[in-house]
Design an enzyme around this catalytic site. Sequence first.
Site, mmCIF file in Angstrom:
data_model
loop_
_atom_site.group_PDB
_atom_site.id
_atom_site.type_symbol
_atom_site.label_atom_id
_atom_site.label_comp_id
_atom_site.label_asym_id
_atom_site.label_seq_id
_atom_site.Cartn_x
_atom_site.Cartn_y
_atom_site.Cartn_z
ATOM 1 N N THR A 111 0.824 -1.223 0.000
ATOM 2 C CA THR A 111 0.000 0.000 0.000
ATOM 3 C C THR A 111 0.851 1.264 0.000
ATOM 4 O O THR A 111 0.369 2.344 -0.332
ATOM 5 C CB THR A 111 -0.915 0.053 1.242
ATOM 6 O OG1 THR A 111 -0.083 0.021 2.411
ATOM 7 C CG2 THR A 111 -1.877 -1.108 1.274
ATOM 8 N N CYS A 168 2.191 3.097 9.474
ATOM 9 C CA CYS A 168 1.225 3.201 10.563
ATOM 10 C C CYS A 168 1.886 3.107 11.929
ATOM 11 O O CYS A 168 3.014 2.646 12.071
ATOM 12 C CB CYS A 168 0.225 2.036 10.493
ATOM 13 S SG CYS A 168 -0.993 2.221 9.205
ATOM 14 N N CYS A 178 -2.588 0.993 15.069
ATOM 15 C CA CYS A 178 -3.575 1.341 14.033
ATOM 16 C C CYS A 178 -4.585 0.212 13.840
ATOM 17 O O CYS A 178 -4.228 -0.959 13.821
ATOM 18 C CB CYS A 178 -2.882 1.641 12.710
ATOM 19 S SG CYS A 178 -4.043 2.199 11.434
ATOM 20 N N ARG A 190 3.996 6.757 2.870
ATOM 21 C CA ARG A 190 3.176 7.898 3.258
ATOM 22 C C ARG A 190 2.488 7.603 4.592
ATOM 23 O O ARG A 190 2.153 6.441 4.876
ATOM 24 C CB ARG A 190 2.090 8.172 2.204
ATOM 25 C CG ARG A 190 2.590 8.915 0.976
ATOM 26 C CD ARG A 190 1.502 9.015 -0.072
ATOM 27 N NE ARG A 190 1.128 7.703 -0.606
ATOM 28 C CZ ARG A 190 -0.074 7.136 -0.462
ATOM 29 N NH1 ARG A 190 -1.017 7.769 0.198
ATOM 30 N NH2 ARG A 190 -0.326 5.960 -0.980
ATOM 31 N N CYS A 198 -0.258 7.113 7.345
ATOM 32 C CA CYS A 198 -1.649 6.645 7.334
ATOM 33 C C CYS A 198 -2.556 7.764 7.845
ATOM 34 O O CYS A 198 -2.233 8.436 8.813
ATOM 35 C CB CYS A 198 -1.775 5.423 8.239
ATOM 36 S SG CYS A 198 -3.445 4.939 8.619
HETATM 37 ZN ZN LIG Z 1 -2.628 3.515 10.273
#
Ligand SMILES: [Zn+2]
Length: 350
Positions: A29, A33, A37, A62, A64
Amino acid sequence: MLDGDKFWESVQKRDNTFNGKFYYGVITTGIFCNPGCKTRLALRKNVRFFLTSQEAESAGFRACKKCNPKNSKLQIQDVIHELCRYIELNLAEVITLKEISKKSGYSAAHIQKAFITNIGVSPKAYQDGLRQKNFKNQLKTQTNVSKAIYQSGYSSTSRVYEKLGKNIGMTPNQYRKGGEEVLIFYGCATTSLGPTLIGATDKGICFLQFGEDKDALLVELHREFPNAKIVSMPRTSRSEFDNWMLALNDYLENKKKLASLPLDIRGTAFQLLVWRYLQTIPAGDVRSYTQVAQAIGKPRAVRAVASACARNNVGLLIPCHRVIRGDGGLAGYRWGIDHKRNLLEIESRK
Ligand SMILES: [Zn+2]
């Protein structure tokens, strides 16, 4: 980059206590995180670990949006203040505890507790307080009540009546008129503090004071609620009144701790903030004015806290006697310093 079973274990458990200590990125993805999370668990082989959010970012991941890992190192006070700002900017929205919890990355229970510790009230009470303050300001300049309701962030008229009814005991129109349609019943009895007068609306106690004589107390009740209709407690409410007096006596004679009685308190948003916090100070404990100011998130409002205490109309039940000077001096008390000393002594024996 790190690789460890221990890290993986806390990700599988979504262990919040590791938030800010390490981060994990999912290569399929491209998102990284916090360990806590709540997002769907990735496959172990697609997971990479990092000690800082910067490392995760420079590896091309990136942050979350759900767990906001870049903010997880913020102090809880910062998180709370950020949430306060968020609430202030979004007064028209109903912001749930769940939403706040999600936004902060902390559990609902944790954030609720942290809010009360830092601000003195729950996130919900904070929203309500802001809306009311906003609303009262609007009412004074707006002739149209419905317009004031929408401009102050209440989404429906019925809700504002419901809320205001609970918190200030007056409907918006009554408030504009200075409370002239409010009905207050009063009753007087003698406690160890002397003649004690209780005033109550149909929602709860709005006045509890004691003094030299009943007439002076009644004058005080009229002075505090100049436009209300004030009448002697009717026979139908008498048993409730007797129960309240009984609870006071039990407490003053050191038999029981003070029962929580229904309140209908009115005041400015700031006064309500102070008074609600005072209710959280346990019997036998004291706080300084400075501590109260800090606890409600207004560290510089020490004098305003002192005057909110002095303006308290509901003695004992809103325990302003539990606030003293920073050096341990008793400071003032609306009903006399001897009573304050006496009450603190009773409570310290429990
Ligand atoms: Zn997350």
